[in-house]
Enzyme design. Structure first.
Site, PDB file in Angstrom:
ATOM      1  N   ARG A  78      -5.084 -15.678  47.419  1.00  0.00           N
ATOM      2  CA  ARG A  78      -5.379 -14.238  47.525  1.00  0.00           C
ATOM      3  C   ARG A  78      -7.018 -14.001  47.150  1.00  0.00           C
ATOM      4  O   ARG A  78      -7.299 -14.457  46.177  1.00  0.00           O
ATOM      5  CB  ARG A  78      -4.700 -13.293  46.523  1.00  0.00           C
ATOM      6  CG  ARG A  78      -4.765 -11.875  46.748  1.00  0.00           C
ATOM      7  CD  ARG A  78      -3.908 -10.983  46.060  1.00  0.00           C
ATOM      8  NE  ARG A  78      -4.037  -9.440  45.846  1.00  0.00           N
ATOM      9  CZ  ARG A  78      -4.556  -8.903  44.952  1.00  0.00           C
ATOM     10  NH1 ARG A  78      -5.065  -9.496  43.966  1.00  0.00           N
ATOM     11  NH2 ARG A  78      -4.647  -7.588  44.980  1.00  0.00           N
ATOM     12  N   ASN A 155      -6.650  -3.114  46.236  1.00  0.00           N
ATOM     13  CA  ASN A 155      -6.128  -3.618  44.982  1.00  0.00           C
ATOM     14  C   ASN A 155      -5.927  -2.632  44.100  1.00  0.00           C
ATOM     15  O   ASN A 155      -6.852  -1.477  43.742  1.00  0.00           O
ATOM     16  CB  ASN A 155      -7.089  -4.690  44.124  1.00  0.00           C
ATOM     17  CG  ASN A 155      -6.890  -5.231  42.908  1.00  0.00           C
ATOM     18  OD1 ASN A 155      -5.742  -6.188  42.922  1.00  0.00           O
ATOM     19  ND2 ASN A 155      -7.458  -4.856  41.871  1.00  0.00           N
ATOM     20  N   GLU A 156      -4.817  -2.623  43.319  1.00  0.00           N
ATOM     21  CA  GLU A 156      -4.269  -1.607  42.532  1.00  0.00           C
ATOM     22  C   GLU A 156      -5.026  -0.273  42.614  1.00  0.00           C
ATOM     23  O   GLU A 156      -5.720   0.280  41.998  1.00  0.00           O
ATOM     24  CB  GLU A 156      -4.678  -2.289  40.903  1.00  0.00           C
ATOM     25  CG  GLU A 156      -4.108  -3.612  40.612  1.00  0.00           C
ATOM     26  CD  GLU A 156      -4.676  -4.114  39.355  1.00  0.00           C
ATOM     27  OE1 GLU A 156      -5.539  -3.479  38.548  1.00  0.00           O
ATOM     28  OE2 GLU A 156      -4.147  -5.084  38.942  1.00  0.00           O
ATOM     29  N   HIS A 222       2.077  -5.945  40.201  1.00  0.00           N
ATOM     30  CA  HIS A 222       0.961  -6.909  39.375  1.00  0.00           C
ATOM     31  C   HIS A 222       1.920  -6.964  38.072  1.00  0.00           C
ATOM     32  O   HIS A 222       2.169  -5.721  37.566  1.00  0.00           O
ATOM     33  CB  HIS A 222      -0.156  -6.331  39.239  1.00  0.00           C
ATOM     34  CG  HIS A 222      -0.950  -6.692  40.614  1.00  0.00           C
ATOM     35  ND1 HIS A 222      -2.150  -6.072  40.806  1.00  0.00           N
ATOM     36  CD2 HIS A 222      -0.728  -6.828  41.625  1.00  0.00           C
ATOM     37  CE1 HIS A 222      -2.733  -6.540  41.783  1.00  0.00           C
ATOM     38  NE2 HIS A 222      -1.593  -6.957  42.556  1.00  0.00           N
ATOM     39  N   TYR A 224       1.700  -7.687  34.151  1.00  0.00           N
ATOM     40  CA  TYR A 224       1.101  -8.177  32.954  1.00  0.00           C
ATOM     41  C   TYR A 224       1.984  -7.466  31.857  1.00  0.00           C
ATOM     42  O   TYR A 224       3.037  -7.719  31.604  1.00  0.00           O
ATOM     43  CB  TYR A 224      -0.299  -7.498  33.085  1.00  0.00           C
ATOM     44  CG  TYR A 224      -1.279  -8.155  33.828  1.00  0.00           C
ATOM     45  CD1 TYR A 224      -1.662  -9.563  33.764  1.00  0.00           C
ATOM     46  CD2 TYR A 224      -1.658  -7.505  35.173  1.00  0.00           C
ATOM     47  CE1 TYR A 224      -2.342 -10.027  34.860  1.00  0.00           C
ATOM     48  CE2 TYR A 224      -2.297  -8.127  36.002  1.00  0.00           C
ATOM     49  CZ  TYR A 224      -2.718  -9.527  35.830  1.00  0.00           C
ATOM     50  OH  TYR A 224      -3.647 -10.094  37.041  1.00  0.00           O
ATOM     51  N   GLU A 251      -0.245 -10.408  41.392  1.00  0.00           N
ATOM     52  CA  GLU A 251      -0.875 -10.801  40.146  1.00  0.00           C
ATOM     53  C   GLU A 251       0.122 -10.952  39.125  1.00  0.00           C
ATOM     54  O   GLU A 251       0.841 -10.226  38.826  1.00  0.00           O
ATOM     55  CB  GLU A 251      -2.222  -9.697  39.658  1.00  0.00           C
ATOM     56  CG  GLU A 251      -3.261  -9.825  40.771  1.00  0.00           C
ATOM     57  CD  GLU A 251      -4.365  -8.863  40.229  1.00  0.00           C
ATOM     58  OE1 GLU A 251      -4.278  -8.597  38.884  1.00  0.00           O
ATOM     59  OE2 GLU A 251      -5.169  -8.315  40.939  1.00  0.00           O
ATOM     60  N   TRP A 280      -2.974 -14.748  38.565  1.00  0.00           N
ATOM     61  CA  TRP A 280      -4.262 -14.514  38.465  1.00  0.00           C
ATOM     62  C   TRP A 280      -5.103 -15.395  37.205  1.00  0.00           C
ATOM     63  O   TRP A 280      -4.499 -15.361  36.157  1.00  0.00           O
ATOM     64  CB  TRP A 280      -4.625 -12.862  38.004  1.00  0.00           C
ATOM     65  CG  TRP A 280      -6.140 -12.474  37.826  1.00  0.00           C
ATOM     66  CD1 TRP A 280      -6.943 -12.580  36.794  1.00  0.00           C
ATOM     67  CD2 TRP A 280      -6.741 -11.811  38.914  1.00  0.00           C
ATOM     68  NE1 TRP A 280      -8.234 -12.321  37.085  1.00  0.00           N
ATOM     69  CE2 TRP A 280      -8.112 -11.770  38.477  1.00  0.00           C
ATOM     70  CE3 TRP A 280      -6.390 -11.709  40.324  1.00  0.00           C
ATOM     71  CZ2 TRP A 280      -9.043 -11.091  39.063  1.00  0.00           C
ATOM     72  CZ3 TRP A 280      -7.442 -11.044  40.958  1.00  0.00           C
ATOM     73  CH2 TRP A 280      -8.945 -10.749  40.392  1.00  0.00           C
TER      74      TRP A 280
END
Length: 448
Positions: A78, A155-156, A222, A224, A251, A280
């Site tokens: 990516r 992105n985001e 994503h 996290y 990610e 990531w």
């Protein structure tokens, strides 16, 4: 001589065509496509992403990164791009170069615009509509590359404010791209800095998917700190699977300033359910998250603990990645890793066997891997032993507690990979030096 179909015959053919279209992936113009919640390449082979993110827009000189991540087993990269609104614009020529690097290294390119990150909360962030302007401006570099490229709109695209319009804005962005001639599979990121804690993407994904005239959209979450328990991960991904909607983990990390993600569950659940993921990130992180670098200073011989986990760990890239069939020309669709060495003979109940493989070799050095397989009964721990006869010396290892002296080495399980069910396997790896010859030693395994 022409014959007219009867009404009944025409109806039957129409029905058969509809059935055939349902069971076969409907492809775009020789590109990736989506069917029944799965991603398929242009050959009609299911494709599961196993790769990493690369910060190209900030490190455009690091072109060797594509070859390096491929050499470590990745099938996808990516690539961070920019529109010129926050960071230097990725020109059509630069994007063409990136695509060429992906193709030369037999990687699938997921191209993403990063300037949208945290819109509504982050100063300078741009809208999805503005990101579409960028994609349409470089359409010449994208068109014809549908076999190798997936377009990740932005992105985001929202922070923790103003994300209520995510569904409408995402749907409109997809429709604009299609109207502008973009026939690629489109990837859509979640709001809330990509983590969708508000479930905005989860609860509106079907609406956004149906807004795509090509029905060729993939959703990206994503993971996290929001995803710090197994239950949160399996519930979120599981809802997409149950709904028949395509989802990837675009990610994720093993640690983060907002919490400690459960990367083991991300990896194991994704493997069990054929869900793609992109860790990531390769290298070049800053701002306090330097620990997310997989390679120190972009050097593939200096993998960090995170890099070792992603590439060489259980359910990591080496064990699970399969190259896109558009490069190999093959059409099998394996759902479990295909062994690269013959399987060991079945040991007695309660025992184990081990097989040794040289994964990669270069002048003066090599990467080795040992696969441990339980016998016909479960085991709670294992110990492997071997003796090098060519003067080889191990400099680093992962997924095992390894010690050695005078060429004799012992490797024992660590806390997370000692328990194996009957017939189950795990593996560990190491980097070592060699001089002259590099013979493969015999490896023994003892279970506990």
């Amino acid at each position: 001589m022409r014959k007219r179909l009867t009404v009944a015959g025409a109806a039957l053919l129409t029905l058969l065509a509809a059935v055939f279209a349902f069971v076969q992936p409907a492809h775009a113009a020789a590109g990736f496509s989506v069917a029944n919640g799965r991603l398929y390449d242009a050959n009609g082979t299911e494709f599961v992403m196993r790769g990493v993110n690369h910060a190209h827009t900030w490190y455009p000189q690091q072109t060797s990164s594509f070859a390096n991540v491929k050499a470590l087993g990745a099938n996808t990269v990516r690539v961070v791009l920019a529109t010129g609104d926050r960071w230097a614009k990725g020109s059509a020529a630069d994007v063409s170069k990136v695509i060429s690097l992906c193709k030369a290294n037999r990687l699938i390119c997921v191209l993403e615009v990063h300037d949208t990150t945290g819109y509504g909360e982050q100063s300078g962030a741009i809208t999805l509509d503005r990101a579409v302007d960028y994609w349409l401006s470089i359409a010449g570099a994208l068109n014809g590359q549908e076999k190798y490229v997936i377009v990740n709109i932005g992105n985001e695209p929202y922070g923790n404010q103003g994300y209520a319009t995510w569904a409408t804005d995402s749907a409109n962005a997809i429709k604009r791209l299609r109207a502008g001639g973009i026939a690629h599979t489109i990837m859509v990121d979640a709001p809330n800095w990509g983590q969708d804690w508000s479930f905005t993407m989860r609860d509106n994904a079907a609406t956004v998917f149906n807004a795509d005239p090509a029905r060729n959209t993939v959703f990206s979450i994503h993971m996290y700190g929001v995803f710090d328990t197994a239950a949160e991960i399996t519930d979120y991904l599981g809802r997409f699977r149950s709904a028949g909607l395509p989802i990837v983990v675009g990610e994720f990390g093993f640690n983060h300033s907002d919490g400690n993600p459960d990367e083991d569950t991300i990896l194991s659940y994704s493997q069990a359910n054929r869900i793609g993921w992109l860790g990531w990130s390769w290298s070049g992180n800053g701002g306090g998250v330097e620990y997310l670098d997989m390679a120190t200073s972009f050097d593939p011989t200096r993998l960090t603990s995170w890099g070792q986990r992603i590439f060489n760990g259980t359910n990591g890239i080496r064990a699970t990645a399969r190259e896109a069939s558009v490069y190999s020309g093959s059409t099998p669709t394996p759902t479990t890793p295909t062994p690269t060495t013959p399987p060991p003979t079945t040991p007695p109940a309660g025992g184990c066997t081990a097989s040794y493989t040289i994964v990669n070799q270069w002048q003066g050095g090599f990467q080795g891997e040992v696969k441990v397989t339980a016998g016909s009964a479960a085991i709670t721990g294992w110990t492997t032993r071997w003796t090098f006869t060519g003067g080889q010396t191990v400099s680093q290892s992962w997924n095992a507690a390894l010690s050695g002296s005078g060429g004799a080495y012992t490797a024992r399980n660590v806390d997370y990979n000692g328990r194996l069910g009957a017939g189950a396997s795990t593996s560990f790896g190491f980097i070592a030096s060699w001089n002259g010859t590099n013979p493969v030693p015999a490896v023994t395994c003892t279970a506990s």
